[in-house]
Design a protein around this motif. Structure first.
Motif, mmCIF file in Angstrom:
data_model
loop_
_atom_site.group_PDB
_atom_site.id
_atom_site.type_symbol
_atom_site.label_atom_id
_atom_site.label_comp_id
_atom_site.label_asym_id
_atom_site.label_seq_id
_atom_site.Cartn_x
_atom_site.Cartn_y
_atom_site.Cartn_z
ATOM 1 N N ASP A 143 0.832 -1.196 0.000
ATOM 2 C CA ASP A 143 0.000 0.000 0.000
ATOM 3 C C ASP A 143 0.870 1.251 0.000
ATOM 4 O OD1 ASP A 143 -2.499 -1.443 0.168
ATOM 5 O OD2 ASP A 143 -2.033 -1.845 2.280
ATOM 6 N N LEU A 197 0.947 4.518 14.773
ATOM 7 C CA LEU A 197 1.716 3.827 13.737
ATOM 8 C C LEU A 197 2.237 2.448 14.163
ATOM 9 C CD1 LEU A 197 3.669 6.759 12.030
ATOM 10 C CD2 LEU A 197 1.440 5.747 11.432
ATOM 11 N N ALA A 202 -2.239 9.291 7.577
ATOM 12 C CA ALA A 202 -1.887 9.314 8.995
ATOM 13 C C ALA A 202 -1.566 10.730 9.444
ATOM 14 C CB ALA A 202 -0.686 8.400 9.252
ATOM 15 N N VAL A 255 -1.300 -1.945 8.817
ATOM 16 C CA VAL A 255 -0.507 -1.898 7.587
ATOM 17 C C VAL A 255 0.342 -3.164 7.534
ATOM 18 C CG1 VAL A 255 1.252 -0.635 6.303
ATOM 19 C CG2 VAL A 255 -0.415 0.631 7.689
ATOM 20 N N SER A 276 -1.907 13.023 -0.259
ATOM 21 C CA SER A 276 -2.632 11.761 -0.150
ATOM 22 C C SER A 276 -3.725 11.675 -1.217
ATOM 23 C CB SER A 276 -3.250 11.618 1.241
ATOM 24 O OG SER A 276 -2.265 11.524 2.246
ATOM 25 N N LEU A 333 4.045 -2.202 2.504
ATOM 26 C CA LEU A 333 4.017 -0.907 1.843
ATOM 27 C C LEU A 333 4.870 -0.934 0.578
ATOM 28 C CD1 LEU A 333 4.475 1.459 4.920
ATOM 29 C CD2 LEU A 333 2.389 1.226 3.540
ATOM 30 N N LEU A 340 6.342 4.966 1.170
ATOM 31 C CA LEU A 340 6.261 5.599 2.489
ATOM 32 C C LEU A 340 6.666 7.055 2.327
ATOM 33 C CD1 LEU A 340 6.268 5.786 5.611
ATOM 34 C CD2 LEU A 340 8.507 4.656 5.585
ATOM 35 N N PHE A 390 -3.082 5.053 3.025
ATOM 36 C CA PHE A 390 -3.245 5.353 4.445
ATOM 37 C C PHE A 390 -2.921 6.828 4.685
ATOM 38 C CE2 PHE A 390 -2.711 0.766 4.611
ATOM 39 C CZ PHE A 390 -3.640 0.394 5.569
ATOM 40 N N ILE A 405 1.395 5.134 2.006
ATOM 41 C CA ILE A 405 1.056 5.855 3.235
ATOM 42 C C ILE A 405 1.744 7.210 3.240
ATOM 43 C CG2 ILE A 405 2.965 4.909 4.620
ATOM 44 C CD1 ILE A 405 0.992 4.811 7.002
ATOM 45 N N GLU A 406 1.039 8.198 3.793
ATOM 46 C CA GLU A 406 1.630 9.503 4.073
ATOM 47 C C GLU A 406 1.480 9.757 5.566
ATOM 48 O OE1 GLU A 406 1.775 14.037 2.450
ATOM 49 O OE2 GLU A 406 -0.201 13.103 2.507
ATOM 50 N N THR A 407 2.580 10.128 6.213
ATOM 51 C CA THR A 407 2.553 10.424 7.643
ATOM 52 C C THR A 407 2.760 11.930 7.812
ATOM 53 O OG1 THR A 407 4.930 9.971 7.903
ATOM 54 C CG2 THR A 407 3.426 8.135 8.222
ATOM 55 N N LEU A 430 7.263 1.692 10.276
ATOM 56 C CA LEU A 430 6.810 1.403 8.919
ATOM 57 C C LEU A 430 7.890 0.940 7.954
ATOM 58 C CD1 LEU A 430 4.414 4.463 8.584
ATOM 59 C CD2 LEU A 430 3.777 2.092 9.109
#
Length: 255
Positions: A84, A176, A116, A181, A96, A184, A187, A114, A86-88, A204
């Motif tokens: 997948d 997290l 986040a 998750v 996103s 990934l 990331l 995702f 993801i953005e943190t 992650l």
């Protein structure tokens, strides 16, 4: 002799329009200078290189970083890198939203995006645990706190809020490590602080597939750079850092 224009299909045309819309290039959205808070007129060169914060547009990334993000996602799609995205640290959600837009443009219905964020702004520094963050004042900037419902509404504006989008609200240290998750392919880190960056990497990066990408939005910030450098050294990560612009960097995981 006039050379023919490069072939541009519906997907690339859509994504180019999406990028320009999300960062305010189409509307020439006025800017806020992050150092002073001063409001200034739109400057395309400054917006391209992410030298300002847009007044109403949905991402601070600028075109150069959006184009890098697109290339990284397209790479993992074409090479079938599992996992997948993801953005943190998402602010108004623009990056996103673009990640979900790339999946839609290429017809990928199996990957999730995702999203986040605390949706309360940045955390107040914890200098006892993370002395690198001592004195940082980003937590006092109210314009960096965007509620989750507003971010969801921004996804809806672009027709991209669906079951492939999953929100992870809360401080990274709380969400997290236990996030649902499994694997990934990309990331994207935009937490600014040492704490936010190192917590995201520790939780992650082990889930990132070989051939997947790490994108760091604010490597020019001393706190963020220290976290990235410490993590890479601690885990003997030697993949070369590629430069996106004056502060953005990325690398591709080899193994």
């Amino acid at each position: 002799m006039i050379r023919p224009a490069p072939t541009r299909n519906a997907a690339t045309l859509y994504l180019d329009l999406l990028k320009r819309s999300l960062c305010g290039m189409l509307t020439e959205d006025p800017a806020i200078l992050p150092e002073s808070g001063e409001r200034v007129a739109f400057d395309p060169a400054r917006r391209w290189q992410r030298r300002d914060w847009p007044t109403s547009s949905l991402t601070m990334m600028g075109m150069s970083r959006l184009e890098n993000l697109e290339r990284c996602i397209v790479d993992v799609l074409r090479e079938h890198v599992p996992g997948d995205l993801i953005e943190t640290g998402v602010w108004r959600g623009g990056a996103s939203i673009f990640m979900r837009g790339v999946l839609a443009a290429y017809g990928d219905t199996g990957r999730r995006v995702f999203v986040a964020d605390s949706f309360q702004g940045l955390p107040k520094p914890d200098p006892e645990t993370f002395p690198q963050d001592e004195g940082d004042r980003l937590w006092t900037r109210p314009e960096l706190a965007v509620p989750m419902e507003e971010v969801k509404a921004n996804f809806e504006r672009y027709g991209l809020l669906d079951d492939q989008v999953q929100f992870l609200p809360g401080w990274f240290r709380d969400t997290l490590p236990s996030a649902p998750v499994n694997r990934l392919a990309l990331l994207r880190l935009d937490g600014d602080l040492y704490e936010s960056t190192i917590v995201a990497l520790e939780a992650l990066y082990p889930k990132l597939s070989s051939g997947g990408y790490v994108i760091v939005d604010d490597y020019a910030l001393e706190t963020c750079r220290a976290a990235v450098d410490d993590y890479r050294e601690r885990h003997s990560i030697t993949e070369e850092l590629g430069s996106v612009d004056w502060t953005g960097v990325y690398w591709r995981k080899e193994a």
